[in-house]
Write an enzyme that holds these catalytic residues in place. Sequence first.
Site, PDB file in Angstrom:
ATOM      1  N   ASN A 175      -3.792  -0.771  -1.897  1.00 45.95           N
ATOM      2  CA  ASN A 175      -3.582   0.310  -0.947  1.00 45.95           C
ATOM      3  C   ASN A 175      -2.712   1.373  -1.591  1.00 45.95           C
ATOM      4  OD1 ASN A 175      -4.986  -0.930   1.121  1.00 45.95           O
ATOM      5  ND2 ASN A 175      -3.176  -1.788   2.082  1.00 45.95           N
ATOM      6  N   ARG A 235      -9.231  -4.715   1.243  1.00 48.19           N
ATOM      7  CA  ARG A 235      -8.887  -5.283  -0.073  1.00 48.19           C
ATOM      8  C   ARG A 235      -9.411  -6.708  -0.218  1.00 48.19           C
ATOM      9  NH1 ARG A 235      -2.722  -4.890  -0.452  1.00 48.19           N
ATOM     10  NH2 ARG A 235      -3.017  -5.430   1.723  1.00 48.19           N
TER      11      ARG A 235
END
Length: 96
Positions: free
Chosen positions: A43, A25
């Site tokens: 996520n 990320r």
Amino acid sequence: MSEQTEDRRRAHVFVTGRVQGVFFRATTRDRAEAVGVDGWVRNLEDGRVEAVFEGTDEQVTEMVEFCHEGSPAASVEAVEVEREPPEGLSGFDVRR
């Protein structure tokens, strides 16, 4: 209507593999900011990473291509891409 608005694209991406706990990320956010795309990344509970990219066709394509590699510690198995109408996102966020 401006050329920028007409050229805006959106990709909704799902990345499968070892993509959580490997800075996927954060690396995606850094790349998105460098490329100049808007959107977000997060996520999912099933172990995948989900992301949305909005920008020019070239910017969005570059980010989708990046997702096939991800962060240096990631091991990407598959990338699913859905094209959607842009929503006018601004900035790039890491969502929880």
